[in-house]
Scaffold this motif. Structure first.
Motif, short mmCIF file in Angstrom:
data_model
loop_
_atom_site.label_atom_id
_atom_site.label_comp_id
_atom_site.label_asym_id
_atom_site.label_seq_id
_atom_site.Cartn_x
_atom_site.Cartn_y
_atom_site.Cartn_z
N SER A 220 -9.34 -0.68 -5.44
CA SER A 220 -8.25 -0.16 -6.24
C SER A 220 -8.51 1.30 -6.57
CB SER A 220 -8.06 -0.97 -7.53
OG SER A 220 -9.23 -0.95 -8.31
N VAL A 221 -7.45 2.05 -6.78
CA VAL A 221 -7.53 3.47 -7.07
C VAL A 221 -7.69 3.66 -8.58
CG1 VAL A 221 -6.30 5.68 -6.94
CG2 VAL A 221 -6.16 4.04 -5.04
N ALA A 222 -8.69 4.45 -8.96
CA ALA A 222 -9.05 4.57 -10.37
C ALA A 222 -7.90 5.11 -11.22
CB ALA A 222 -10.28 5.47 -10.52
N ALA A 223 -7.12 6.04 -10.69
CA ALA A 223 -6.05 6.66 -11.48
C ALA A 223 -4.85 5.75 -11.68
CB ALA A 223 -5.61 7.96 -10.81
N SER A 224 -4.77 4.68 -10.92
CA SER A 224 -3.62 3.78 -11.03
C SER A 224 -3.69 2.95 -12.32
CB SER A 224 -3.60 2.83 -9.83
OG SER A 224 -2.72 1.74 -10.05
N ASP A 225 -2.54 2.84 -12.98
CA ASP A 225 -2.48 1.96 -14.15
C ASP A 225 -1.64 0.71 -13.86
OD1 ASP A 225 -0.01 3.13 -14.04
OD2 ASP A 225 -0.04 3.94 -16.07
N SER A 226 -1.47 0.40 -12.58
CA SER A 226 -0.70 -0.81 -12.24
C SER A 226 -1.45 -2.05 -12.69
CB SER A 226 -0.48 -0.88 -10.73
OG SER A 226 0.07 -2.15 -10.38
N PRO A 227 -0.79 -2.94 -13.43
CA PRO A 227 -1.44 -4.18 -13.83
C PRO A 227 -1.61 -5.18 -12.69
CG PRO A 227 0.85 -4.22 -14.48
CD PRO A 227 0.60 -2.83 -13.94
N LEU A 228 -1.06 -4.84 -11.52
CA LEU A 228 -1.08 -5.78 -10.40
C LEU A 228 -2.07 -5.40 -9.31
CD1 LEU A 228 2.76 -6.34 -10.00
CD2 LEU A 228 1.10 -7.96 -10.93
N LYS A 229 -2.78 -4.29 -9.44
CA LYS A 229 -3.63 -3.86 -8.33
C LYS A 229 -4.76 -4.86 -8.06
CE LYS A 229 -6.31 -0.57 -11.17
NZ LYS A 229 -6.68 0.86 -11.33
N GLY A 230 -5.31 -5.45 -9.10
CA GLY A 230 -6.33 -6.48 -8.89
C GLY A 230 -5.76 -7.72 -8.23
N ASP A 231 -4.51 -8.06 -8.57
CA ASP A 231 -3.86 -9.21 -7.94
C ASP A 231 -3.65 -8.98 -6.44
OD1 ASP A 231 -3.75 -10.43 -10.41
OD2 ASP A 231 -1.68 -9.84 -10.80
N VAL A 232 -3.33 -7.74 -6.08
CA VAL A 232 -3.15 -7.43 -4.66
C VAL A 232 -4.48 -7.59 -3.92
CG1 VAL A 232 -2.64 -5.60 -3.01
CG2 VAL A 232 -1.16 -5.94 -4.99
N LEU A 233 -5.56 -7.11 -4.51
CA LEU A 233 -6.86 -7.27 -3.86
C LEU A 233 -7.22 -8.75 -3.71
CD1 LEU A 233 -8.89 -4.41 -5.58
CD2 LEU A 233 -8.06 -4.47 -3.23
N ASP A 234 -6.91 -9.55 -4.72
CA ASP A 234 -7.14 -10.99 -4.60
C ASP A 234 -6.28 -11.59 -3.49
OD1 ASP A 234 -8.98 -10.97 -6.66
OD2 ASP A 234 -7.53 -11.58 -8.20
N PHE A 235 -5.03 -11.12 -3.38
CA PHE A 235 -4.13 -11.64 -2.36
C PHE A 235 -4.65 -11.31 -0.96
CE2 PHE A 235 -0.21 -11.83 0.16
CZ PHE A 235 0.35 -13.01 -0.30
N LEU A 236 -5.26 -10.14 -0.82
CA LEU A 236 -5.82 -9.76 0.48
C LEU A 236 -6.95 -10.67 0.91
CD1 LEU A 236 -5.86 -5.87 0.08
CD2 LEU A 236 -4.35 -7.20 1.57
N ARG A 237 -7.60 -11.32 -0.06
CA ARG A 237 -8.67 -12.27 0.25
C ARG A 237 -8.14 -13.68 0.52
NH1 ARG A 237 -10.79 -9.71 -4.56
NH2 ARG A 237 -12.70 -8.53 -4.19
N GLY A 238 -6.86 -13.91 0.21
CA GLY A 238 -6.30 -15.25 0.24
C GLY A 238 -5.88 -15.72 1.62
N ASP A 239 -5.43 -16.97 1.66
CA ASP A 239 -5.13 -17.62 2.94
C ASP A 239 -4.02 -16.93 3.72
OD1 ASP A 239 -7.06 -19.48 2.39
OD2 ASP A 239 -5.67 -21.04 1.69
N ALA A 240 -2.94 -16.52 3.05
CA ALA A 240 -1.81 -15.91 3.76
C ALA A 240 -2.24 -14.60 4.42
CB ALA A 240 -0.65 -15.66 2.80
N ALA A 241 -2.97 -13.78 3.70
CA ALA A 241 -3.43 -12.51 4.26
C ALA A 241 -4.45 -12.73 5.37
CB ALA A 241 -4.01 -11.63 3.16
N ARG A 242 -5.36 -13.66 5.15
CA ARG A 242 -6.38 -13.94 6.17
C ARG A 242 -5.73 -14.38 7.47
NH1 ARG A 242 -11.62 -14.99 3.88
NH2 ARG A 242 -12.05 -16.42 5.58
N ALA A 243 -4.69 -15.21 7.38
CA ALA A 243 -4.00 -15.67 8.58
C ALA A 243 -3.30 -14.51 9.28
CB ALA A 243 -3.00 -16.76 8.21
N ALA A 244 -2.69 -13.62 8.50
CA ALA A 244 -2.01 -12.46 9.10
C ALA A 244 -3.01 -11.56 9.80
CB ALA A 244 -1.26 -11.68 8.02
N PHE A 245 -4.15 -11.31 9.17
CA PHE A 245 -5.18 -10.48 9.80
C PHE A 245 -5.69 -11.12 11.09
CE2 PHE A 245 -6.08 -8.90 5.30
CZ PHE A 245 -5.41 -7.69 5.50
N ALA A 246 -5.93 -12.41 11.05
CA ALA A 246 -6.45 -13.11 12.22
C ALA A 246 -5.45 -13.06 13.38
CB ALA A 246 -6.79 -14.55 11.87
#
Length: 255
Positions: A220-246
């Motif tokens: 995540s970018v330090a200057a960002s104050d988005s409350p969702l940036k951590g959720d996006v990083l979690d999503f990138l680790r999740g099943d839907a993202a993993r399948a898309a990457f694969a």
């Protein structure tokens, strides 16, 4: 080439409860080689959360420099560690959020769908294959795909010979386009880029020990104050993202 126009988050403000609003936008700066996978992931993210993932794609070096200039990014995914290290050293990313997300391979592609395979090893006659044509690569001193490609050619002992015929592009997808359109007969791109075009053929894979490991860190970018940036990083680790990457040929590095 500058990255696509930056899409500022529609609303960073949080409700009094501290929860994100109903339709926030999170801006992800991602290496150009991730385009197809990130298109899928953005769609899946919106379907699951109701929020929008705005993805800005370019060479990692260009995106990192934009973040240095206070571009409105919430999450950054680089195609190599060096550019992420540079931002981390300057305090521009949240170091605790950083993790290695993906791996990739480096391939030689040729225009068309009937090119014959070649063996990439010391003594490889790339100049004979090119003839008077150009070798398309991402910028060899700045963009990760170009840096990896130059290292691979150096290891094979042919960089000095090939260098005058290299056509450098702003990012790896632009290098792929040179080959896909026939402007260059051959190019060096990631394996995942080759999957994205029906107008090129993978004729060889560069030995993995012939260049630095291809690793995509995310943070995540330090200057960002988005409350969702951590959720996006979690999503990138999740099943839907993993399948898309694969599906796009990436190696997923996270457990």
């Amino acid at each position: 080439m500058m990255p696509a126009a930056f899409l500022r988050p529609a609303l960073f403000a949080m409700l009094a409860t501290g929860s994100p609003t109903a339709a926030d936008t999170v801006t992800v700066f991602a290496a150009a080689s991730m385009k197809n996978a990130m298109d899928e992931i953005a769609t899946a993210w919106q379907a699951e959360t109701g929020h929008t993932l705005a993805v800005s794609l370019a060479g990692s070096s260009e995106l990192a420099r934009q973040i240095e200039q206070d571009a409105p990014a919430d999450v950054f995914i680089s195609a190599n560690a060096d550019w992420m290290d540079r931002l981390q050293d300057d305090g521009l990313i949240d170091a605790d959020s950083r993790f290695d997300l993906l791996g990739n391979a480096l391939v030689l592609v040729a225009h068309g769908d009937e090119a014959a395979p070649v063996q990439i090893a010391p003594g490889f006659d790339l100049m004979g294959l090119l003839g008077d044509g150009r070798l398309a690569m991402a910028m060899v001193d700045a963009v990760p795909a170009g840096i990896y490609g130059r290292a691979a050619l150096d290891r094979l002992g042919i960089w000095d010979e090939v260098a005058p015929q290299v056509a450098q592009a702003d990012n790896v997808r632009a290098a792929l386009a040179f080959v896909a359109t026939g402007e260059a007969p051959m190019g060096i791109v990631y394996a995942t880029d080759a999957v994205a075009s029906d107008d090129v053929t993978v004729v060889g894979t560069f030995p993995a020990d012939g260049h630095p490991p291809i690793v995509y860190p995310a943070a995540s970018v330090a200057a960002s104050d988005s409350p969702l940036k951590g959720d996006v990083l979690d999503f990138l680790r999740g099943d839907a993202a993993r399948a898309a990457f694969a599906r796009q040929g990436f190696t997923v590095l996270v457990d």
